[in-house]
Design a protein around this motif. Sequence first.
Motif, PDB file in Angstrom:
ATOM      1  N   TYR A 124       0.887  -1.165   0.000  1.00 14.27           N
ATOM      2  CA  TYR A 124       0.000   0.000   0.000  1.00 14.27           C
ATOM      3  C   TYR A 124       0.918   1.206   0.000  1.00 14.27           C
ATOM      4  N   VAL A 125       0.844   2.011  -1.050  1.00 10.41           N
ATOM      5  CA  VAL A 125       1.703   3.179  -1.190  1.00 10.41           C
ATOM      6  C   VAL A 125       0.826   4.426  -1.231  1.00 10.41           C
ATOM      7  N   HIS A 126       1.196   5.417  -0.458  1.00 11.13           N
ATOM      8  CA  HIS A 126       0.460   6.674  -0.432  1.00 11.13           C
ATOM      9  C   HIS A 126       1.434   7.793  -0.789  1.00 11.13           C
ATOM     10  N   GLY A 127       1.162   8.522  -1.879  1.00  8.90           N
ATOM     11  CA  GLY A 127       2.094   9.527  -2.349  1.00  8.90           C
ATOM     12  C   GLY A 127       1.499  10.926  -2.388  1.00  8.90           C
ATOM     13  N   THR A 128       2.310  11.911  -2.018  1.00  9.39           N
ATOM     14  CA  THR A 128       1.897  13.313  -2.060  1.00  9.39           C
ATOM     15  C   THR A 128       3.036  14.176  -2.578  1.00  9.39           C
ATOM     16  N   MET A 129       2.713  15.103  -3.467  1.00 12.62           N
ATOM     17  CA  MET A 129       3.678  16.109  -3.880  1.00 12.62           C
ATOM     18  C   MET A 129       3.735  17.194  -2.804  1.00 12.62           C
ATOM     19  N   ILE A 130       4.920  17.786  -2.645  1.00 10.96           N
ATOM     20  CA  ILE A 130       5.157  18.753  -1.575  1.00 10.96           C
ATOM     21  C   ILE A 130       5.677  20.056  -2.186  1.00 10.96           C
ATOM     22  N   ASP A 131       5.091  21.184  -1.775  1.00 11.00           N
ATOM     23  CA  ASP A 131       5.495  22.479  -2.340  1.00 11.00           C
ATOM     24  C   ASP A 131       6.843  22.948  -1.820  1.00 11.00           C
ATOM     25  N   ARG A 132       7.070  22.788  -0.539  1.00  9.72           N
ATOM     26  CA  ARG A 132       8.273  23.326   0.097  1.00  9.72           C
ATOM     27  C   ARG A 132       8.615  22.435   1.288  1.00  9.72           C
ATOM     28  N   ALA A 133       9.765  22.675   1.869  1.00  7.10           N
ATOM     29  CA  ALA A 133      10.163  21.874   3.029  1.00  7.10           C
ATOM     30  C   ALA A 133      10.813  22.774   4.069  1.00  7.10           C
ATOM     31  N   ASP A 134      10.541  22.480   5.319  1.00  6.45           N
ATOM     32  CA  ASP A 134      11.189  23.151   6.434  1.00  6.45           C
ATOM     33  C   ASP A 134      11.223  22.189   7.612  1.00  6.45           C
ATOM     34  N   GLN A 135      11.705  22.682   8.745  1.00 10.10           N
ATOM     35  CA  GLN A 135      11.838  21.796   9.894  1.00 10.10           C
ATOM     36  C   GLN A 135      10.485  21.383  10.478  1.00 10.10           C
ATOM     37  N   GLY A 136       9.444  22.149  10.218  1.00 11.32           N
ATOM     38  CA  GLY A 136       8.112  21.726  10.643  1.00 11.32           C
ATOM     39  C   GLY A 136       7.673  20.469   9.917  1.00 11.32           C
ATOM     40  N   PRO A 174       2.280   1.900  10.648  1.00 12.09           N
ATOM     41  CA  PRO A 174       2.086   0.765   9.738  1.00 12.09           C
ATOM     42  C   PRO A 174       2.969   0.838   8.496  1.00 12.09           C
ATOM     43  N   PHE A 175       3.722   1.931   8.343  1.00 15.16           N
ATOM     44  CA  PHE A 175       4.581   2.105   7.169  1.00 15.16           C
ATOM     45  C   PHE A 175       6.001   1.657   7.516  1.00 15.16           C
ATOM     46  N   PHE A 176       6.494   0.652   6.796  1.00 22.68           N
ATOM     47  CA  PHE A 176       7.858   0.187   7.058  1.00 22.68           C
ATOM     48  C   PHE A 176       8.883   1.070   6.358  1.00 22.68           C
ATOM     49  N   ALA A 177       8.438   1.828   5.355  1.00 17.72           N
ATOM     50  CA  ALA A 177       9.350   2.717   4.628  1.00 17.72           C
ATOM     51  C   ALA A 177       8.648   4.033   4.336  1.00 17.72           C
ATOM     52  N   ALA A 178       9.403   5.105   4.434  1.00 22.33           N
ATOM     53  CA  ALA A 178       8.895   6.435   4.094  1.00 22.33           C
ATOM     54  C   ALA A 178       9.983   7.156   3.315  1.00 22.33           C
ATOM     55  N   GLU A 179       9.650   7.575   2.109  1.00 20.07           N
ATOM     56  CA  GLU A 179      10.631   8.182   1.207  1.00 20.07           C
ATOM     57  C   GLU A 179      10.289   9.648   0.981  1.00 20.07           C
ATOM     58  N   TRP A 180      11.339  10.447   0.851  1.00 18.00           N
ATOM     59  CA  TRP A 180      11.179  11.892   0.625  1.00 18.00           C
ATOM     60  C   TRP A 180      12.195  12.277  -0.451  1.00 18.00           C
ATOM     61  N   ARG A 181      11.700  12.626  -1.634  1.00 15.56           N
ATOM     62  CA  ARG A 181      12.577  12.975  -2.758  1.00 15.56           C
ATOM     63  C   ARG A 181      12.620  14.478  -2.979  1.00 15.56           C
ATOM     64  N   HIS A 182      13.782  14.965  -3.354  1.00 20.56           N
ATOM     65  CA  HIS A 182      13.959  16.369  -3.716  1.00 20.56           C
ATOM     66  C   HIS A 182      13.793  16.525  -5.227  1.00 20.56           C
ATOM     67  N   LEU A 183      12.919  17.420  -5.636  1.00 17.81           N
ATOM     68  CA  LEU A 183      12.699  17.713  -7.051  1.00 17.81           C
ATOM     69  C   LEU A 183      13.178  19.133  -7.344  1.00 17.81           C
ATOM     70  N   ALA A 223      -5.763   0.367   9.474  1.00 17.68           N
ATOM     71  CA  ALA A 223      -4.741   1.225  10.057  1.00 17.68           C
ATOM     72  C   ALA A 223      -3.946   2.007   9.017  1.00 17.68           C
ATOM     73  N   VAL A 224      -3.685   1.394   7.852  1.00 14.82           N
ATOM     74  CA  VAL A 224      -2.847   2.061   6.851  1.00 14.82           C
ATOM     75  C   VAL A 224      -3.543   3.291   6.255  1.00 14.82           C
ATOM     76  N   PRO A 225      -4.770   3.179   5.719  1.00 15.44           N
ATOM     77  CA  PRO A 225      -5.413   4.394   5.221  1.00 15.44           C
ATOM     78  C   PRO A 225      -5.652   5.440   6.302  1.00 15.44           C
ATOM     79  N   ALA A 226      -5.880   5.001   7.529  1.00 16.06           N
ATOM     80  CA  ALA A 226      -6.052   5.958   8.614  1.00 16.06           C
ATOM     81  C   ALA A 226      -4.756   6.736   8.859  1.00 16.06           C
TER      82      ALA A 226
END
Length: 450
Positions: free
Chosen positions: A311-323, A340-349, A385-388
């Motif tokens: 189960y993969v849930h993806g979102t595009m992100i406008d900006r990043a900060d410490q928050g 419930p997520f064994f992996a979480a990825e954050w890519r820089h575009l 649990a995953v969609p929640a």
Amino acid sequence: MTSTLAGKVGGPVLERGDEGFAAAVAGFNLAFDPRPELVATATSVADVVAAVRYAREAGMRISVQGTGHGAELEIESGLLLNTSRFDHLHVDPETRTAAIGASVRWKAVVDAAAAYGLAPITGSSPLVGAVGYLLGGGMGPLARSHGFSSDYVVGFTVVTGEGEVVEADEHTNPDLFWALRGGKFGLGVVTEVRVRLVELTSVYGGSFFVDTPDIDRMLRAWVDWTDGADDRVTTSVQAVAFPPLPNVPEPMRGRKLLGVRFAFPGDPAEGERLVAPLRAAAPVYLDMLGELPTTEMGRIHNDPTDPIPAYVHGTMIDRADQGLATAFLDLAGPDAVDSPFFAAEWRHLGGATSRDVPGGSAVGGRGSDYVVALVSAQPELFATAVPAAAARWDTVAAPWISAVNNPNVLAQPITPERVAACWPDDIRERLAQVRRRYDPDGVTLGWWVP
């Protein structure tokens, strides 16, 4: 029903319950059990034409499957068109282009191009099919230096929703060409794509890992480092809770680590200089960075090679900060023991991904500077649990999440609202017009419209 279509298609045509049906419909994500009314294996463009015309006359919707990496919903009706036999590939070193069949995986393209000192702008996984990936845009390990992978497409061969074979490039059916570079679905069945290759034989890249106590420090340092990072460098981070299984390498087995991926298509010495601040941000637990031939670029992300339930849930992100870093760590950091997520990825575009091609394309998400993907492999939690947890991420990260997503990023859950948000209003409206022109009955919308 099968006999009518079977007389027109070279490969097997099967109904549910027939021997070979399960193998013909199986995809890479084992969370889904496709059960269309029919599956037809096409062996030629003429077969695709026959299948599309049959489905149109029967009032059926077509789903297309080449390598099986694309489906994100159960298929419970219609016709699944298996294009796995479209495995033709030709690299022309003089024009620096590759003609790629509908089922060809990136590894084959990379290997064939490497013989001439060339490379495609590939995806992160060598095993993903090139065509399906390119239809959504495609953000690979060279995204910031070279842009979306679909920016390098020069032409398509397509069977439209009315069963006509057409070419699409900047001069022929340019509206369809515009739409196919990012429009993803409802535009016909692509049997071949032609892409421009670049001169490239190696990159300075790979990944390094920090151990659990240093995840917070490394993640926050990476977020700060990406603000002003060199456009020639593409990086990402992934927090992974490695299971305590024998097939997991011993240094990773049973540990939670943060991997930092790095790709620089240039001189290794310059690459080492550019990555030095990241390497110095926290103690390095495992270091796998170095010069890689293009044929080994899959080692940068090390995506799964075997089918798994996901189960993969993806979102595009406008900006990043410490928050946002805090929100990410709350979900996937060292203290997120109940996630419930064994992996979480954050890519820089950003960089080249923010610049459209001449004449424009239908790619969604060019205005975003990051993308986050959350991955669970616990099927017993996929309905609860995953969609929640994904919904909680969307709520907490709402100030940073882009209004526009991307169809290759979207994944779960597939809803009309989330699909519509894969493009800004102007592109979405123009796509609808092109879809109506080339597929007025919506035959090739597939599983994309729940």
